[in-house]
Design an enzyme around this catalytic site. Structure first.
Site, PDB file in Angstrom:
ATOM      1  CD  GLU A 192      -2.939  -0.917  -0.088  1.00 48.00           C
ATOM      2  OE1 GLU A 192      -2.986   0.168  -0.690  1.00 48.00           O
ATOM      3  OE2 GLU A 192      -3.592  -1.915  -0.452  1.00 48.00           O
TER       4      GLU A 192
ATOM      5  CE1 TYR B 218      -6.768   2.768  -0.355  1.00 48.27           C
ATOM      6  CE2 TYR B 218      -4.394   2.995  -0.095  1.00 48.27           C
ATOM      7  CZ  TYR B 218      -5.481   2.307  -0.591  1.00 48.27           C
ATOM      8  OH  TYR B 218      -5.305   1.161  -1.294  1.00 48.27           O
TER       9      TYR B 218
ATOM     10  CG  ASP C  22      -8.477   4.182  -4.085  1.00 48.62           C
ATOM     11  OD1 ASP C  22      -9.713   4.087  -4.205  1.00 48.62           O
ATOM     12  OD2 ASP C  22      -7.686   3.658  -4.882  1.00 48.62           O
TER      13      ASP C  22
END
Length: 299
Positions: free
Chosen positions: A46, A129, A147
């Site tokens: 991520e 996020y 996102d």
DNA sequence: GAGCCGTGGTC
DNA sequence: TGACCAAGGCT
């Protein structure tokens, strides 16, 4: 009577349920989605994926997970090695923050990635996020994950607008309202919405003909109106400090040892800007100065 | 909250 | 060709 028989008819036109089923057939086979990838692997993916395309992340993620499969392993690595291993992913401060996060995980969480969003958000480089993505994809929690893809899908599907509005707090509620009630399906829904935005409901030329929820789409029902808001301007890159910093870091990444200032001169012609950028790299901890006034990646 | 922080591919 | 875009975060 169980509730299943009553839920099934609704699922056919419930966009959330439809997207989960679509994802089962359309999802990309990405390495960080495979069984056995732990929350640490998800966290690394991520952070690397922040503002960076999947194709560029894939090989680097594989290398990082092979070399540093745990937070403790990464916490022990020098910034210089990580900056080099980061390669050309861009925004190399992310590599430093990932290391700081690994150190924090070792010191505060026993070397494991915690499951709660609040603890995750306290980690360097982990924002709204990323914290929810790790909780959801890494720990299987049915968290709303928002996102840029999700904001765009919700803007069209729910609000009938062409473009995503700027991030706002109501985004989480918008997505949560679409999510299936079953927790396991809610987890898959979160990634399914992102996948729809990445593959079908894309920014420039959406492929509405291939969209599994086109019949429920408010934007399509409204005739696909053009964006009405003020045109958002894209950031320049050529000639900016960002480009100069990248050039300077390029020289230092390629060098074996410390380099003299004169070697950095070739990276950029404007001495004032070059000096300003070198200073900012020093402040950021991406560069350090040796005792003899040379420069290198931080050991 | 607007602006900054890399890099490279696409149309 | 240059604007636009790509799983944001931080100040």
């Amino acid at each position: 009577m169980d509730g299943t028989a009553h839920r099934l008819p609704a699922a056919d036109d419930d966009p959330g349920e439809v997207l989960v089923d679509w994802y089962a057939t359309a999802a990309r086979d990405l390495p960080w989605r495979r069984p056995g990838v732990d929350p640490w692997g998800v966290l690394v993916s991520e952070v690397m994926l922040q503002q960076t395309p999947v194709v560029r992340v894939e090989p680097v993620w594989r290398q990082w997970m092979a070399r540093w499969p745990t937070p403790a392993a990464l916490a022990a690595v020098s910034p210089a090695e990580l900056i080099r291993a980061w390669g050309k992913l861009g925004y190399p401060r992310r590599a430093l923050r990932l290391r700081e996060a690994a150190v924090a995980l070792v010191e505060r969480h026993g070397g494991v990635v915690p499951p709660d969003v609040t603890a995750l958000e306290a980690l360097p480089g982990v924002g709204t996020y990323t914290a929810r993505a790790v909780a959801c994809f890494g720990h299987g929690q049915p968290q709303p994950v928002v996102d840029t893809n999700v904001r765009r899908v919700v803007a069209r599907l729910v609000h009938g607008r062409a473009e995503a509005a700027p991030a706002r707090s109501a985004d989480l509620a918008d997505v949560a309202a679409l999510a299936p009630t079953d927790p396991a399906r809610a987890v898959r829904f979160a990634i399914a919405v992102m996948e729809l935005g990445a593959l079908v409901c894309v920014a420039r030329t959406p492929r509405c003909g291939a969209c599994p929820v086109r019949n429920a789409c408010a934007w399509r029902q409204a005739g696909c109106p053009a964006a009405d808001g003020p045109p958002r301007r894209v950031q320049k890159f050529a000639g900016t400090d960002r480009q100069v910093r990248g050039r300077l870091l390029d020289v230092l990444r390629a060098a074996e040892g410390p380099v003299a200032a004169v070697q950095l001169d070739q990276a950029w012609p404007d001495a004032v800007q070059r000096s300003r950028c070198l200073d900012s790299l020093l402040v950021d901890g991406l560069v350090e100065q040796t005792g003899d006034r040379r420069f290198r990646l931080p050991a």
